[in-house]
Design a protein around this motif. Sequence first.
Motif, PDB file in Angstrom:
ATOM      1  N   ARG A   1      95.154  21.334 -57.041  1.00 36.50           N
ATOM      2  CA  ARG A   1      95.489  20.531 -55.868  1.00 36.50           C
ATOM      3  C   ARG A   1      95.142  19.078 -56.162  1.00 36.50           C
ATOM      4  N   TRP A   2      96.173  18.220 -56.097  1.00 36.50           N
ATOM      5  CA  TRP A   2      96.035  16.804 -56.412  1.00 36.50           C
ATOM      6  C   TRP A   2      96.306  15.990 -55.149  1.00 36.50           C
ATOM      7  N   SER A   3      95.334  15.218 -54.721  1.00 30.39           N
ATOM      8  CA  SER A   3      95.494  14.331 -53.581  1.00 30.39           C
ATOM      9  C   SER A   3      95.489  12.897 -54.095  1.00 30.39           C
ATOM     10  N   LEU A   4      96.612  12.196 -53.921  1.00 24.38           N
ATOM     11  CA  LEU A   4      96.784  10.839 -54.446  1.00 24.38           C
ATOM     12  C   LEU A   4      96.961   9.879 -53.274  1.00 24.38           C
ATOM     13  N   GLU A   5      96.116   8.855 -53.195  1.00 23.14           N
ATOM     14  CA  GLU A   5      96.188   7.860 -52.124  1.00 23.14           C
ATOM     15  C   GLU A   5      96.335   6.478 -52.745  1.00 23.14           C
ATOM     16  N   VAL A   6      97.407   5.779 -52.389  1.00 26.99           N
ATOM     17  CA  VAL A   6      97.636   4.424 -52.883  1.00 26.99           C
ATOM     18  C   VAL A   6      97.692   3.502 -51.675  1.00 26.99           C
ATOM     19  N   HIS A   7      96.656   2.694 -51.507  1.00 20.75           N
ATOM     20  CA  HIS A   7      96.560   1.849 -50.328  1.00 20.75           C
ATOM     21  C   HIS A   7      97.413   0.588 -50.496  1.00 20.75           C
ATOM     22  N   ASP A   8      97.424  -0.247 -49.453  1.00 23.88           N
ATOM     23  CA  ASP A   8      98.327  -1.394 -49.396  1.00 23.88           C
ATOM     24  C   ASP A   8      98.242  -2.252 -50.655  1.00 23.88           C
ATOM     25  N   GLY A   9      99.402  -2.490 -51.293  1.00 28.47           N
ATOM     26  CA  GLY A   9      99.457  -3.338 -52.468  1.00 28.47           C
ATOM     27  C   GLY A   9      98.910  -2.716 -53.734  1.00 28.47           C
ATOM     28  N   GLY A  10      98.585  -1.431 -53.715  1.00 34.06           N
ATOM     29  CA  GLY A  10      98.038  -0.762 -54.898  1.00 34.06           C
ATOM     30  C   GLY A  10      99.126  -0.239 -55.816  1.00 34.06           C
ATOM     31  N   ASP A  11      98.768  -0.045 -57.090  1.00 32.01           N
ATOM     32  CA  ASP A  11      99.685   0.489 -58.106  1.00 32.01           C
ATOM     33  C   ASP A  11      99.067   1.726 -58.740  1.00 32.01           C
ATOM     34  N   LEU A  12      99.865   2.800 -58.868  1.00 35.28           N
ATOM     35  CA  LEU A  12      99.390   4.028 -59.497  1.00 35.28           C
ATOM     36  C   LEU A  12     100.439   4.562 -60.458  1.00 35.28           C
ATOM     37  N   VAL A  13      99.997   4.891 -61.678  1.00 36.76           N
ATOM     38  CA  VAL A  13     100.788   5.694 -62.603  1.00 36.76           C
ATOM     39  C   VAL A  13     100.014   6.989 -62.839  1.00 36.76           C
ATOM     40  N   PHE A  14     100.624   8.112 -62.485  1.00 38.34           N
ATOM     41  CA  PHE A  14     100.001   9.429 -62.656  1.00 38.34           C
ATOM     42  C   PHE A  14     100.903  10.221 -63.595  1.00 38.34           C
ATOM     43  N   ASP A  15     100.455  10.438 -64.826  1.00 31.37           N
ATOM     44  CA  ASP A  15     101.328  11.018 -65.853  1.00 31.37           C
ATOM     45  C   ASP A  15     100.537  11.941 -66.776  1.00 31.37           C
ATOM     46  N   PRO A  16     100.081  13.094 -66.270  1.00 30.35           N
ATOM     47  CA  PRO A  16      99.358  14.033 -67.136  1.00 30.35           C
ATOM     48  C   PRO A  16     100.292  14.703 -68.139  1.00 30.35           C
ATOM     49  N   GLU A  17      99.723  15.190 -69.222  1.00 24.33           N
ATOM     50  CA  GLU A  17     100.478  15.992 -70.178  1.00 24.33           C
ATOM     51  C   GLU A  17     100.894  17.315 -69.507  1.00 24.33           C
ATOM     52  N   PRO A  18     101.845  18.037 -70.091  1.00 26.26           N
ATOM     53  CA  PRO A  18     102.364  19.239 -69.417  1.00 26.26           C
ATOM     54  C   PRO A  18     101.311  20.314 -69.179  1.00 26.26           C
ATOM     55  N   THR A  19     101.578  21.118 -68.167  1.00 25.87           N
ATOM     56  CA  THR A  19     100.846  22.363 -67.941  1.00 25.87           C
ATOM     57  C   THR A  19     101.634  23.494 -68.585  1.00 25.87           C
ATOM     58  N   ILE A  20     100.995  24.244 -69.467  1.00 19.77           N
ATOM     59  CA  ILE A  20     101.608  25.402 -70.115  1.00 19.77           C
ATOM     60  C   ILE A  20     101.085  26.651 -69.416  1.00 19.77           C
ATOM     61  N   VAL A  21     101.994  27.452 -68.872  1.00 17.86           N
ATOM     62  CA  VAL A  21     101.590  28.672 -68.174  1.00 17.86           C
ATOM     63  C   VAL A  21     101.783  29.846 -69.121  1.00 17.86           C
ATOM     64  N   ALA A  22     100.682  30.477 -69.510  1.00 16.12           N
ATOM     65  CA  ALA A  22     100.734  31.586 -70.461  1.00 16.12           C
ATOM     66  C   ALA A  22     101.544  32.748 -69.889  1.00 16.12           C
ATOM     67  N   GLY A  23     101.979  33.650 -70.775  1.00 15.87           N
ATOM     68  CA  GLY A  23     102.953  34.675 -70.441  1.00 15.87           C
ATOM     69  C   GLY A  23     102.649  35.518 -69.234  1.00 15.87           C
ATOM     70  N   SER A  24     101.406  35.875 -68.985  1.00 19.29           N
ATOM     71  CA  SER A  24     101.099  36.748 -67.850  1.00 19.29           C
ATOM     72  C   SER A  24     100.366  36.016 -66.737  1.00 19.29           C
ATOM     73  N   ALA A  25     100.315  34.690 -66.814  1.00 22.55           N
ATOM     74  CA  ALA A  25      99.598  33.908 -65.806  1.00 22.55           C
ATOM     75  C   ALA A  25     100.541  33.433 -64.710  1.00 22.55           C
ATOM     76  N   GLU A  26      99.956  33.046 -63.574  1.00 21.07           N
ATOM     77  CA  GLU A  26     100.702  32.459 -62.455  1.00 21.07           C
ATOM     78  C   GLU A  26      99.909  31.265 -61.945  1.00 21.07           C
ATOM     79  N   HIS A  27     100.566  30.112 -61.899  1.00 17.34           N
ATOM     80  CA  HIS A  27      99.871  28.879 -61.529  1.00 17.34           C
ATOM     81  C   HIS A  27     100.583  28.215 -60.363  1.00 17.34           C
ATOM     82  N   HIS A  28      99.804  27.738 -59.388  1.00 15.89           N
ATOM     83  CA  HIS A  28     100.335  27.054 -58.213  1.00 15.89           C
ATOM     84  C   HIS A  28      99.803  25.615 -58.203  1.00 15.89           C
ATOM     85  N   SER A  29     100.705  24.654 -58.149  1.00 17.22           N
ATOM     86  CA  SER A  29     100.338  23.243 -58.141  1.00 17.22           C
ATOM     87  C   SER A  29     100.763  22.608 -56.827  1.00 17.22           C
ATOM     88  N   THR A  30      99.858  21.820 -56.243  1.00 15.60           N
ATOM     89  CA  THR A  30     100.157  21.082 -55.016  1.00 15.60           C
ATOM     90  C   THR A  30      99.806  19.619 -55.237  1.00 15.60           C
TER      91      THR A  30
END
Length: 234
Positions: A78-107
């Motif tokens: 769970r990622w909560s991103l807040e950019v206030h007045d006049g702010g700059d954000l670059v959010f660029d993580p490397e990929p998430t790899i989901v293994a063969g029998s795993a289940e991942h939920h991203s918010t």
Amino acid sequence: MTIVASRARTPRIEARGGLAVRRTGAHRVHLIGSAATPLGGDTIEVRIVVEAGARLEVCTVAASVALPGRITDVSHARWSLEVHDGGDLVFDPEPTIVAGSAEHHSTVGLHLGTGSRAVVRERVQLGRTGEHLGRWTGTFDVDTGTTPVLRHRLDLGPGADGHDALFAPMAAMSTLTWPSTALPDATGDVRSALDTTMPMAGGGTLSTWLGHRLPVVQPARLAPADSAEDGSAP
């Protein structure tokens, strides 16, 4: 984990658990996996705040791998991103790899202030080399003030809508730019892929790519003309 960027100082960091943070520039941080995470049963919660007039770039040093746990195969981020007045954000993580029998939920929840700018990109790949299973669900919500701008959801993997004999995507990439900014084209194997760009009624642009293997892309950036003089981004 909490990361707070302000104009007056380097980013403030509070981190514990399986993720650590390193300052790698005056306005840049890298997230580092300090343990095998996410495992089934894990919930990763990250809050990123860009205060008024501040700048921040958030990257990761490597891809993360979602693995099944002993009791459950399901993990959450769970990622909560807040950019206030006049702010700059670059959010660029490397990929998430989901293994063969795993289940991942991203918010991902993004809240934008007046005059703020942001580039937010999320990439996911189902299966490591030789694997053809795995499940992923991604939810992306964007608001400005009290106004909803975007409600977006993607599902990947067997059992998901659209996963059939005609087109069964195993990889996805979503990029939001605010305000609207032209993005560089992806390079690599983009055959048998679906690439769409959607200007949003409230402003900004959402680009979504679906395919079998993630393409090679350049690091996300705000408009070059607005980059910092010291070479750090945004």
